[in-house]
Design an enzyme around this catalytic site. Structure first.
Site, PDB file in Angstrom:
ATOM      1  N   THR A 379      10.057 -10.949  42.706  1.00 17.11           N
ATOM      2  CA  THR A 379       8.731 -10.734  43.255  1.00 17.11           C
ATOM      3  C   THR A 379       8.978 -10.206  44.635  1.00 17.11           C
ATOM      4  O   THR A 379      10.102 -10.209  45.109  1.00 17.11           O
ATOM      5  CB  THR A 379       8.004 -12.089  43.247  1.00 17.11           C
ATOM      6  OG1 THR A 379       7.830 -12.472  41.897  1.00 17.11           O
ATOM      7  CG2 THR A 379       6.694 -12.077  43.983  1.00 17.11           C
ATOM      8  N   THR A 397       4.121  -8.792  42.143  1.00 14.67           N
ATOM      9  CA  THR A 397       5.225  -9.001  41.205  1.00 14.67           C
ATOM     10  C   THR A 397       5.004  -8.368  39.844  1.00 14.67           C
ATOM     11  O   THR A 397       3.874  -8.108  39.438  1.00 14.67           O
ATOM     12  CB  THR A 397       5.454 -10.521  40.997  1.00 14.67           C
ATOM     13  OG1 THR A 397       6.646 -10.734  40.258  1.00 14.67           O
ATOM     14  CG2 THR A 397       4.305 -11.184  40.273  1.00 14.67           C
ATOM     15  N   ASN A 399       6.773 -10.120  37.610  1.00 14.02           N
ATOM     16  CA  ASN A 399       7.359 -11.362  37.123  1.00 14.02           C
ATOM     17  C   ASN A 399       8.870 -11.270  37.147  1.00 14.02           C
ATOM     18  O   ASN A 399       9.471 -11.365  38.187  1.00 14.02           O
ATOM     19  CB  ASN A 399       6.817 -11.780  35.748  1.00 14.02           C
ATOM     20  CG  ASN A 399       7.155 -13.237  35.448  1.00 14.02           C
ATOM     21  OD1 ASN A 399       7.377 -14.009  36.372  1.00 14.02           O
ATOM     22  ND2 ASN A 399       7.209 -13.614  34.188  1.00 14.02           N
ATOM     23  N   GLN A 418       4.217 -10.680  32.746  1.00 14.00           N
ATOM     24  CA  GLN A 418       3.551 -11.810  33.400  1.00 14.00           C
ATOM     25  C   GLN A 418       2.987 -12.818  32.401  1.00 14.00           C
ATOM     26  O   GLN A 418       2.707 -13.956  32.769  1.00 14.00           O
ATOM     27  CB  GLN A 418       2.411 -11.274  34.267  1.00 14.00           C
ATOM     28  CG  GLN A 418       2.144 -12.052  35.524  1.00 14.00           C
ATOM     29  CD  GLN A 418       3.181 -11.796  36.586  1.00 14.00           C
ATOM     30  OE1 GLN A 418       4.023 -12.652  36.859  1.00 14.00           O
ATOM     31  NE2 GLN A 418       3.165 -10.613  37.149  1.00 14.00           N
ATOM     32  N   ASP A 421       3.979 -16.419  32.332  1.00 12.68           N
ATOM     33  CA  ASP A 421       3.505 -17.430  33.289  1.00 12.68           C
ATOM     34  C   ASP A 421       2.427 -18.336  32.694  1.00 12.68           C
ATOM     35  O   ASP A 421       2.044 -19.334  33.315  1.00 12.68           O
ATOM     36  CB  ASP A 421       2.977 -16.758  34.565  1.00 12.68           C
ATOM     37  CG  ASP A 421       4.080 -16.528  35.586  1.00 12.68           C
ATOM     38  OD1 ASP A 421       5.210 -16.991  35.344  1.00 12.68           O
ATOM     39  OD2 ASP A 421       3.826 -15.878  36.618  1.00 12.68           O
ATOM     40  N   SER A 450      -0.085 -18.702  38.727  1.00 12.30           N
ATOM     41  CA  SER A 450       0.981 -18.152  39.565  1.00 12.30           C
ATOM     42  C   SER A 450       1.465 -19.199  40.563  1.00 12.30           C
ATOM     43  O   SER A 450       0.810 -20.216  40.783  1.00 12.30           O
ATOM     44  CB  SER A 450       0.430 -16.945  40.324  1.00 12.30           C
ATOM     45  OG  SER A 450       1.361 -16.481  41.273  1.00 12.30           O
ATOM     46  N   SER A 451       2.625 -18.933  41.159  1.00 11.27           N
ATOM     47  CA  SER A 451       3.117 -19.769  42.253  1.00 11.27           C
ATOM     48  C   SER A 451       3.167 -18.979  43.565  1.00 11.27           C
ATOM     49  O   SER A 451       3.663 -19.489  44.576  1.00 11.27           O
ATOM     50  CB  SER A 451       4.525 -20.272  41.949  1.00 11.27           C
ATOM     51  OG  SER A 451       4.542 -20.987  40.744  1.00 11.27           O
ATOM     52  N   GLY A 471      10.401 -15.709  44.216  1.00  9.05           N
ATOM     53  CA  GLY A 471      11.194 -16.868  43.782  1.00  9.05           C
ATOM     54  C   GLY A 471      10.525 -17.725  42.728  1.00  9.05           C
ATOM     55  O   GLY A 471      10.929 -18.876  42.540  1.00  9.05           O
ATOM     56  N   GLY A 472       9.490 -17.194  42.054  1.00  2.00           N
ATOM     57  CA  GLY A 472       8.864 -17.941  40.965  1.00  2.00           C
ATOM     58  C   GLY A 472       8.406 -19.315  41.432  1.00  2.00           C
ATOM     59  O   GLY A 472       7.739 -19.454  42.457  1.00  2.00           O
TER      60      GLY A 472
HETATM   61  O1  DON Z   1       3.382 -15.476  39.729  1.00  3.61           O
HETATM   62  C1  DON Z   1       4.409 -16.135  39.712  1.00  3.61           C
HETATM   63  O2  DON Z   1       4.467 -17.269  40.132  1.00  3.61           O
HETATM   64  C2  DON Z   1       5.692 -15.531  39.154  1.00  3.61           C
HETATM   65  N1  DON Z   1       5.385 -14.542  38.162  1.00  3.61           N
HETATM   66  C3  DON Z   1       6.482 -14.963  40.280  1.00  3.61           C
HETATM   67  C4  DON Z   1       7.783 -14.384  39.815  1.00  3.61           C
HETATM   68  C5  DON Z   1       8.804 -14.336  40.869  1.00  3.61           C
HETATM   69  O3  DON Z   1       8.594 -14.724  41.987  1.00  3.61           O
HETATM   70  C6  DON Z   1      10.139 -13.842  40.483  1.00  3.61           C
HETATM   71  N2  DON Z   1      10.972 -13.700  41.646  1.00  3.61           N
HETATM   72  N3  DON Z   1      11.979 -14.063  41.968  1.00  3.61           N
END
Ligand code: DON
Length: 568
Positions: A379, A397, A399, A418, A421, A450-451, A471-472
């Site tokens: 992201t 992002t 994803n 995505q 998620d 989402s995060s 960073g998810g």
């Molecule tokens: O929206 C979210 O929380 C995730 N799809 C974000 C993905 C992400 O940060 C991947 N990166 N390292």
């Protein structure tokens, strides 16, 4: 002059202390830790930061620069920057008004709850991450056009043009990009009808030019026709053709009906600072507010940075916040979420009442709390501030890295994955190990949880900090750590961003920490308290800005990526 500067900066290595160029009050700075007086953009790639800066120097405001940076990232940061994905942008204007544009993707209207399960009821591996079925309806273009129409100062054409030029003329890939493009080569070849621009006969090397003529044409259609340049006409035709080829679900109706939405930001107070962040369908703002609310009464400063006591406290707060996320959080347009109850200080004190200073709790026994008010690893984040005092924090992002790796044939952009998620199956972890429940089950037209946590901090009512990270599932805890590093540990923004990180996300029941972040004795003692400890590669990649009392703007571009701050 500016063109010359950009040329010059292309060949100058990014240094820790920054590079200065220009003259008198138009001096321009570039680096990972720079100070400027007028405006700044910190993003994940030198090219996108330079484009954002260019727009600021033309007299554009932070929103103009943010939109230019977002489109530029779609070109020079295809790992995560996108027009085939979505995100959240938090805005604070110079008069203190705050707003959020939610341009998160939506499930296609033909999506259904169990669409990733086989006849045996088990998740079919890869379906929600690697196929045309993994793509949600993209939101970025609608979001950028809408936010620019509401807040932009310059003409939209002027703001998007640098990204078009970048796609057509190409840009030198960084060392890290050369590596990830090479790592992904087989995916790009196997998943696409034609070999996309991301594949080279030989291997990519740092400095090789990546040109994207199809993407340039798509961006030109957006420039000339606005929203219709993407959601109808030729681009839409190409998306629909791609869906037919790969048996995807996105339909003409999905594209016509997609709408980004303005939402009210979430705020919470912590030790005299006001934290402003994004609301559902991102869980980020709630998580940060909950973790801060649970640790508020403890003096982590006296306990020491990364001491056994403070790591244990923070991990226990994070465990409880993530357990609540799993049960309650979902798209507020579809499910009722007790947001105020979850963030309520009294609730958080009660939620943390079983905290034991000496022993780790067990996630299997922690479960979610019962808040009041149940109302009916890629992201990219960028931070911007302009000469007028407007600020933007945006996280966007696809994803996964390069999303689904599927390029819309002829349109040159990558589709997101995505849909992963959503809770594909309640109780089964997604790619970030996150467990979701009913609130985040798939439904047609629903946004996946989402995060992402683009955030702004005020001190005494004034703009103080702008931050966010990829960073998810680790994003909220990364942003939380940057906040406490500055607020509790008095670090400057660069230290706060670069220092080691750790997190707990309820399940799996363990503390993850970056190598060398915690000393071996601390790790040992935490294990004795009952924590499972696991070291892992770098966590997140923050792009932050701090505004000092004397008006100086300080950039903190994380050492963990290709991040660059550009200011003047
Ligand atoms: O929206 C979210 O929380 C995730 N799809 C974000 C993905 C992400 O940060 C991947 N990166 N390292």
């Amino acid at each position: 002059m500016i063109r010359y500067l950009i040329l010059l900066l292309n060949v100058v290595a990014i240094t820790g202390c920054g590079v200065k160029s220009g003259s008198s009050d138009q001096d321009t700075f570039e680096g990972r830790n720079i100070t400027a007086l007028h405006g700044m953009v910190v993003s994940a790639h030198p090219q996108s930061s330079r484009i954002g800066l260019l727009i600021l120097q033309k007299g554009g405001n932070a929103i103009d620069a943010a939109v230019a940076t977002e489109f530029a990232l779609a070109v020079c940061g295809p790992e995560a920057g996108n027009i085939g994905g979505g995100g959240f942008m938090l805005i604070r204007t110079s008069d203190g008004t705050t707003d959020v544009i939610d341009y998160r993707e939506k499930a296609p209207l033909l999506a259904s709850r169990d669409m990733y399960l086989g006849t045996d009821g088990n998740v079919i591996e890869g379906l929600s991450t690697d196929t045309h079925l993994s793509a949600g309806v993209p939101g970025t273009v609608d979001g950028m056009i809408k936010v620019h129409a509401k807040y932009g100062k310059l003409n939209f054409k002027e703001v998007i043009q640098p990204a078009i030029d970048l796609a057509r003329k190409g840009f030198p890939v960084t060392k890290g990009q050369a590596r990830s493009l090479n790592d992904n080569k087989e995916y790009f070849i196997n998943k696409n009808l034609k070999i996309p621009a991301f594949v080279k006969d030989s291997l990519w090397k740092e400095g090789d030019l990546l040109k994207q003529p199809d993407l340039a044409e798509t961006l030109e259609r957006i420039r000339d026709n606005g929203r219709d340049g993407f959601y109808s006409g030729k681009t839409a035709e190409l998306i629909l053709k791609e869906m037919i080829r790969g048996k995807g679900l996105i339909s003409e109706q999905d594209l016509n009906e997609y709408k980004s939405v303005f939402r009210k930001p979430l705020t919470t107070d912590y030790k005299g600072f006001r934290i402003i962040s994004v609301p559902l369908p991102s869980s980020g703002g709630i998580l940060v507010a909950q973790i801060l609310g649970m640790i508020d009464q403890y003096s982590i400063k006296e306990w020491g940075f990364h001491s056994v006591k403070s790591v244990h406290l923070i991990a226990e707060a994070e465990r409880r916040a993530f357990a609540d996320r799993a049960k309650y959080a979902g798209d507020p347009d579809f499910v009722n979420v007790p947001v105020a109850g979850l963030m309520n200080k009294k609730y958080l004190t009660g939620r943390f009442a079983d905290f034991d200073e000496n022993t780790a709790s067990l996630s299997s026994e922690v479960g979610a709390g019962s808040p009041e008010g149940y109302e009916s690893e890629e992201t990219t984040h960028y931070s911007v501030v302009d000469q007028f005092g407007n600020a933007v924090a945006a996280t966007t992002t696809l994803n996964n890295i390069f999303g689904s790796s599927i390029v819309v044939d002829g349109a040159g952009f990558l589709l997101n994955d995505q849909m992963d998620d959503f809770s594909v199956k309640p109780g089964v972890p997604n790619m970030y190990g996150l467990i979701g429940g009913e609130a985040n089950a798939i439904a047609p037209g629903k946004r996946m949880l989402s995060s992402m946590t683009p955030s702004i901090v005020e001190k005494e009512g004034k703009l103080f900090l702008i931050a966010g990270s990829p960073g998810g599932s680790t994003i909220p805890t990364t942003v939380f750590q940057v906040i406490i590093n500055v607020v509790d540990y008095n670090m400057n923004i660069k230290e706060a961003v670069d220092t080691g990180r750790f997190y707990h996300q309820w399940l799996p029941d363990r503390i993850y920490f970056e190598q060398n972040c915690l000393d071996s004795l601390t790790v040992k003692e935490l294990m004795l308290m009952g924590h499972e400890m696991r070291s892992r590669p770098p966590i997140g990649s923050v792009n932050a800005i701090q505004i000092k009392l004397n008006g100086e703007i300080v950039g903190g571009a994380d050492k963990r990526g290709d991040n660059v701050a550009c200011g003047y």
